[in-house]
Scaffold this active site. Sequence first.
Site, PDB file in Angstrom:
ATOM      1  N   GLU A 125       0.820  -1.217   0.000  1.00 44.72           N
ATOM      2  CA  GLU A 125       0.000   0.000   0.000  1.00 44.72           C
ATOM      3  C   GLU A 125       0.858   1.273   0.000  1.00 44.72           C
ATOM      4  O   GLU A 125       0.326   2.372   0.129  1.00 44.72           O
ATOM      5  CB  GLU A 125      -0.909   0.024   1.231  1.00 44.72           C
ATOM      6  CG  GLU A 125      -2.124  -0.880   1.140  1.00 44.72           C
ATOM      7  CD  GLU A 125      -1.773  -2.358   1.140  1.00 44.72           C
ATOM      8  OE1 GLU A 125      -2.383  -3.096   0.351  1.00 44.72           O
ATOM      9  OE2 GLU A 125      -0.881  -2.763   1.908  1.00 44.72           O
ATOM     10  N   ASN A 211      -0.903  -7.170  -3.621  1.00 43.04           N
ATOM     11  CA  ASN A 211      -1.475  -6.215  -4.570  1.00 43.04           C
ATOM     12  C   ASN A 211      -0.453  -5.242  -5.147  1.00 43.04           C
ATOM     13  O   ASN A 211       0.598  -4.997  -4.574  1.00 43.04           O
ATOM     14  CB  ASN A 211      -2.579  -5.410  -3.891  1.00 43.04           C
ATOM     15  CG  ASN A 211      -2.081  -4.688  -2.647  1.00 43.04           C
ATOM     16  OD1 ASN A 211      -2.003  -5.283  -1.577  1.00 43.04           O
ATOM     17  ND2 ASN A 211      -1.737  -3.417  -2.770  1.00 43.04           N
ATOM     18  N   ASP A 254      -7.882  -4.655  -4.942  1.00 42.43           N
ATOM     19  CA  ASP A 254      -7.197  -5.171  -3.756  1.00 42.43           C
ATOM     20  C   ASP A 254      -7.682  -6.573  -3.406  1.00 42.43           C
ATOM     21  O   ASP A 254      -7.837  -6.928  -2.241  1.00 42.43           O
ATOM     22  CB  ASP A 254      -7.382  -4.230  -2.566  1.00 42.43           C
ATOM     23  CG  ASP A 254      -6.322  -4.462  -1.484  1.00 42.43           C
ATOM     24  OD1 ASP A 254      -5.390  -5.238  -1.729  1.00 42.43           O
ATOM     25  OD2 ASP A 254      -6.431  -3.873  -0.399  1.00 42.43           O
TER      26      ASP A 254
END
Length: 484
Positions: A125, A211, A254
Amino acid sequence: AWIFQTDVMESMETAPIVVNGVMYVTTSFDHVFALNARTGEQLWEYKHKLGPISVYCCGPNNRGVAVYENMVYLATLDAKLVALNAKTGKVVWQTELADPELGYSEPMAPTVVKGKVLIGTNGGEYGIRGFVRAYDAKTGKLIWNFHTIPENSVGVWATKDATGHDLHRDIAAEKAALAKLGDPYKRLGGGVWQNPAVDLKLNRIYFNVGNPSPDLDGSPRPGDNLYTDSLVSLDLDTGKYVCHYQYIPHDVWDLDAVSAAVLVDVKDNDGKTVPGVIHAGKTGYVYVNDRRDCHLIRFSEPMVPQENMFALPTHGIGTRMLPGANGGVEWSPIAVDPHLSLAYAINLHQPMHYSVAEAAYPAGKLWLGGAFTVIPGEPQWGNITAVDYDTGKIAWQVRTEQPMIGGVLATAGGLVFTGEGNGYFKAYDSKTGAELWRFQAGAGVNAPPSSYTVEGKQYIVVGAGGNTQLDYKRGNAIIAFALY
């Protein structure tokens, strides 16, 4: 049998390890405890001194240690790898894995095999470039490094996911962006949330990659974004790439692969037994791959509702879709019973709105490229699902009142153990899913249970400390149960 209370009242995701009658557990903020596995008596404690910068997406968690010969290995939130003396808890060596100011962190447990400490990184992230590495177990020196994001991350411009769903990609626009921006590999994410699985016969490791960055905005990252959302296999000795399989190219939901890979023999589509590697995804599928070349053999029936799946995030309030970004199956490890050919997974049902918002790379700060938000008023729940991995059919399901996160354990005695956010720790019949036993732990049981034997007596142990992501009640207990 006993309860041990740590000095950290915060989320607990540790998987206890027992070696020669000594149990090693971790807490949030990277404390390590060595306990007498028969009595719960504390033998020593190590408190890692976190640096001034440590960032993490989903709570200050630590998922456990590895034990090898006379040392215990810990990865830390400030991106360090620490080797401790197994008898005293004193630091033997410490290695910096990456710069935490750039968003790197380490909640995962290391794996140690053939004198190598294997470790991946979190930070998908934050615009990091993910990796899996091997360090010398005695010295902490780097042996090999594998970037989970190759310099050519574009791939084949796939338009469907592994199960045949249309991903609604604008390939022409992506190709134009690639010509303008170049390959985004340096900041493409690709963290590794859980331990690699090790096949000593093939001398290979298997792990799932998370991700891409930014999570929900695909515009600055044209291409398939290799090897995000993929199963990857490497040579254990060299770290060289062997094979991969990408489940969701160019993921903007995600819905990454974050649960640990599990090695088990499976039936291929001709009914022949082959070496398999399986895992459960946030998509709500159990994926069954061939260990030899990584190709997908089958995927299961969906374990949770799939509605509006792979609809593109939009501006404003966003697009309603489920599974939401937590799953399906989050990082929670699955378990298998090879005698029944069943895999057991715990799932979440959380409908979410997905919105996109373009944002420049923020250098070490959260980089979601939008937001995924739980929809107020919509029901949330969980389940425990048994999947026949030789057919993909669901054998049984038990619904729970809250979304499930933590882990599951299957024993040779025909039991399945798992815990819930409401504090219950339960045992089920592995064939039928019938509930056989329960215990109220006083805090969310959101950690993987373990089983061990000391002096001929079998124990089941689990951490009860709650969960940050789902805001389940915090606690600080390690609870062991014995068969009498």
